[in-house]
Design a protein around this motif. Sequence first.
Motif, PDB file in Angstrom:
ATOM      1  N   ILE A  17       0.868  -1.185   0.000  1.00  0.00           N
ATOM      2  CA  ILE A  17       0.000   0.000   0.000  1.00  0.00           C
ATOM      3  C   ILE A  17       0.903   1.233   0.000  1.00  0.00           C
ATOM      4  O   ILE A  17       1.651   1.468   0.939  1.00  0.00           O
ATOM      5  CB  ILE A  17      -0.918   0.029   1.236  1.00  0.00           C
ATOM      6  CG1 ILE A  17      -1.713  -1.267   1.378  1.00  0.00           C
ATOM      7  CG2 ILE A  17      -1.854   1.225   1.179  1.00  0.00           C
ATOM      8  CD1 ILE A  17      -2.540  -1.346   2.665  1.00  0.00           C
ATOM      9  N   SER A  41      -0.388  -0.461  -4.808  1.00  0.00           N
ATOM     10  CA  SER A  41      -1.337   0.615  -5.101  1.00  0.00           C
ATOM     11  C   SER A  41      -0.739   1.938  -4.669  1.00  0.00           C
ATOM     12  O   SER A  41       0.162   1.985  -3.828  1.00  0.00           O
ATOM     13  CB  SER A  41      -2.653   0.371  -4.353  1.00  0.00           C
ATOM     14  OG  SER A  41      -2.430   0.434  -2.946  1.00  0.00           O
ATOM     15  N   ASP A  42      -1.264   3.009  -5.261  1.00  0.00           N
ATOM     16  CA  ASP A  42      -0.840   4.350  -4.861  1.00  0.00           C
ATOM     17  C   ASP A  42      -1.873   5.348  -5.355  1.00  0.00           C
ATOM     18  O   ASP A  42      -2.706   5.027  -6.212  1.00  0.00           O
ATOM     19  CB  ASP A  42       0.541   4.691  -5.420  1.00  0.00           C
ATOM     20  CG  ASP A  42       1.348   5.545  -4.452  1.00  0.00           C
ATOM     21  OD1 ASP A  42       0.830   6.615  -4.030  1.00  0.00           O
ATOM     22  OD2 ASP A  42       2.466   5.153  -4.097  1.00  0.00           O
ATOM     23  N   ASN A  43      -1.804   6.557  -4.825  1.00  0.00           N
ATOM     24  CA  ASN A  43      -2.769   7.593  -5.199  1.00  0.00           C
ATOM     25  C   ASN A  43      -2.292   8.465  -6.352  1.00  0.00           C
ATOM     26  O   ASN A  43      -3.098   9.089  -7.031  1.00  0.00           O
ATOM     27  CB  ASN A  43      -3.081   8.492  -3.993  1.00  0.00           C
ATOM     28  CG  ASN A  43      -4.011   7.818  -3.009  1.00  0.00           C
ATOM     29  OD1 ASN A  43      -4.899   7.074  -3.406  1.00  0.00           O
ATOM     30  ND2 ASN A  43      -3.791   8.063  -1.720  1.00  0.00           N
ATOM     31  N   GLN A  64      -6.814   4.058  -3.580  1.00  0.00           N
ATOM     32  CA  GLN A  64      -6.657   2.942  -2.659  1.00  0.00           C
ATOM     33  C   GLN A  64      -8.021   2.429  -2.217  1.00  0.00           C
ATOM     34  O   GLN A  64      -8.831   3.178  -1.686  1.00  0.00           O
ATOM     35  CB  GLN A  64      -5.758   3.369  -1.491  1.00  0.00           C
ATOM     36  CG  GLN A  64      -4.324   3.515  -2.010  1.00  0.00           C
ATOM     37  CD  GLN A  64      -3.360   4.172  -1.057  1.00  0.00           C
ATOM     38  OE1 GLN A  64      -3.756   4.903  -0.156  1.00  0.00           O
ATOM     39  NE2 GLN A  64      -2.080   3.933  -1.262  1.00  0.00           N
ATOM     40  N   ASN A  68      -8.190  -3.994  -3.410  1.00  0.00           N
ATOM     41  CA  ASN A  68      -6.819  -4.093  -3.924  1.00  0.00           C
ATOM     42  C   ASN A  68      -5.994  -5.162  -3.215  1.00  0.00           C
ATOM     43  O   ASN A  68      -5.007  -5.651  -3.763  1.00  0.00           O
ATOM     44  CB  ASN A  68      -6.105  -2.743  -3.801  1.00  0.00           C
ATOM     45  CG  ASN A  68      -6.564  -1.739  -4.841  1.00  0.00           C
ATOM     46  OD1 ASN A  68      -7.201  -2.098  -5.815  1.00  0.00           O
ATOM     47  ND2 ASN A  68      -6.240  -0.471  -4.618  1.00  0.00           N
ATOM     48  N   HIS A  77       2.639  -1.518   4.356  1.00  0.00           N
ATOM     49  CA  HIS A  77       2.193  -0.132   4.151  1.00  0.00           C
ATOM     50  C   HIS A  77       3.248   0.829   4.668  1.00  0.00           C
ATOM     51  O   HIS A  77       4.070   0.478   5.524  1.00  0.00           O
ATOM     52  CB  HIS A  77       0.849   0.119   4.857  1.00  0.00           C
ATOM     53  CG  HIS A  77       0.940   0.063   6.358  1.00  0.00           C
ATOM     54  ND1 HIS A  77       1.117   1.189   7.141  1.00  0.00           N
ATOM     55  CD2 HIS A  77       0.880  -0.986   7.218  1.00  0.00           C
ATOM     56  CE1 HIS A  77       1.163   0.843   8.420  1.00  0.00           C
ATOM     57  NE2 HIS A  77       1.021  -0.470   8.497  1.00  0.00           N
ATOM     58  N   ILE A  81       0.607   6.219   5.487  1.00  0.00           N
ATOM     59  CA  ILE A  81      -0.778   5.805   5.261  1.00  0.00           C
ATOM     60  C   ILE A  81      -1.591   6.072   6.523  1.00  0.00           C
ATOM     61  O   ILE A  81      -1.244   5.600   7.605  1.00  0.00           O
ATOM     62  CB  ILE A  81      -0.854   4.312   4.879  1.00  0.00           C
ATOM     63  CG1 ILE A  81      -0.064   4.042   3.584  1.00  0.00           C
ATOM     64  CG2 ILE A  81      -2.294   3.863   4.736  1.00  0.00           C
ATOM     65  CD1 ILE A  81      -0.627   4.706   2.353  1.00  0.00           C
ATOM     66  N   ASN A  85      -7.454   4.974   6.008  1.00  0.00           N
ATOM     67  CA  ASN A  85      -7.287   4.549   4.618  1.00  0.00           C
ATOM     68  C   ASN A  85      -8.057   3.248   4.399  1.00  0.00           C
ATOM     69  O   ASN A  85      -7.847   2.266   5.122  1.00  0.00           O
ATOM     70  CB  ASN A  85      -5.794   4.336   4.333  1.00  0.00           C
ATOM     71  CG  ASN A  85      -5.515   3.939   2.901  1.00  0.00           C
ATOM     72  OD1 ASN A  85      -5.815   2.824   2.499  1.00  0.00           O
ATOM     73  ND2 ASN A  85      -4.923   4.838   2.141  1.00  0.00           N
ATOM     74  N   GLU A  87      -7.918   0.863   2.299  1.00  0.00           N
ATOM     75  CA  GLU A  87      -7.103  -0.320   1.995  1.00  0.00           C
ATOM     76  C   GLU A  87      -6.438  -0.857   3.263  1.00  0.00           C
ATOM     77  O   GLU A  87      -6.368  -2.072   3.485  1.00  0.00           O
ATOM     78  CB  GLU A  87      -6.049   0.052   0.953  1.00  0.00           C
ATOM     79  CG  GLU A  87      -5.614  -1.101   0.081  1.00  0.00           C
ATOM     80  CD  GLU A  87      -4.910  -0.625  -1.181  1.00  0.00           C
ATOM     81  OE1 GLU A  87      -3.848  -1.175  -1.492  1.00  0.00           O
ATOM     82  OE2 GLU A  87      -5.419   0.297  -1.855  1.00  0.00           O
TER      83      GLU A  87
END
Length: 471
Positions: A17, A41-43, A64, A68, A77, A81, A85, A87
């Motif tokens: 994450i 994953s990422d923003n 996120q 995922n 993570h 984070i 969040n 995720e």
Amino acid sequence: MNKDLKILEGKQHIHFIGIGGSGMYPLAQILHAKGYHLTGSDNNETETLQAIRSMGIEVKPLGQRAENIEGADLIVHTAAIMADNPELIAAKASGVPVLERSELLGIVSSWYADAVCVSGTHGKTTTTSMLTQILVEAGLDISAFIGGKLPIIHGSGCAGTSDIFVCESCEFVDTFLKLYPDTAVVLNIDADHLDYFGTVENIIRSFRKFCEMATKSVVYNADDANTCKAVEGIEGKTMITFGTKAGADFRAVEIEHLPGSRTAFTVEKHGETLGRITLQVPGEHNVLNAMAAIASCDGLGLTFEQIRKGLEDFRGAGRRFEIKGVKNGITVADDYAHHPTELAATLRAAKGMDYKRVIAVFQPFTFSRTVQHLEEFRDALEIADIAVLTDIMGSREKNTYNIYTRNLAEITKNAVYFPQDESAEYTDERKYQNFEDVCKWVLDNAQPGDLVLTMGCGDINKVAKMIVERL
């Protein structure tokens, strides 16, 4: 120390994450090379995400989401984070083991017979980068974890097949105590992160614990009183000193500041001259960083010629006096310095070069650090000809300290700042308006021959980019 080194046993699919973070990328490289199936994953879309995809690692669509994590049997993570969040919430509810990035880094460091872990309040990224440059150029297939980008490896880390692991080791919230160092390198110990440590004595105590964890050797700065105090009486390891004062095992003498941001010095080992090195980066602080790298590489069996070649080819790490552009006779550079000691060292080096004026553009980082070191920040910033100040970047903190840029500007005789409505909410829109104000001032006032140096560990590098684009 990490309690469960066996957590990766039997795991096949690891999900990251925030995989685009600079601290996640090297871990993804190493685990991918070890044969693990990774997803992430990422923003935000970044060059790092593109590099991760090019390795064949699946990056989920931006954003996120709980889904995922599906199929993962270990989830990692970053500390950035937030607890809300979706995720991360799903990960913690899934029953699958969840690790924070620093915990995984600790486990990875235990896999290598020669983990060289570089610590210190200042200079970690530069020294880790120097070490990596030397070892890579010497043909050693190392793994590395760096807090900044190094051009020779095209990023912040690399995954190799040898038993050597070069690792930047951060003291913040005692993260470095999760590592398994074979060689512990200590560059310096200064008052920082006092919101966590409380006192310098507590910082020294943590560095001592870190050194005691080394299985082979401790390489430390004999010029630095706090470092010497931290290692005093440690037994059962090879203790190796570096510095500029008489008595250091590895000593830099005849230091010379040369045109073009270069610094030359002669290296002595146990009083015998090894040779002279010319660095392509400025300042005596970088001489000490280089001496730490020299002592560490000597311990790994490299020749002086191998060490000299790597150091003389080193052009700096990302955001460490990084030249962003020269336009209309104005040089724009960016530097990560965010503590008064770092600001002072960098600005003294800049003033020793042949620029007409040095304009420091400084973004204070965290309210607690600004309050605790207000007068030291003033003293450092006054080394510059002009200090242009942005609003404080609070990061993880709320402004319970009632501290504002105004408080620093009012005691700094060469300061320029842009007053804010201190009762209003601080938003991204307001921050970028502040950046626009700063950029406009620099464009209106910088002259040919000037150095404009953006400084800070937040996102002040965006101002450097704005200035270069608009000059």
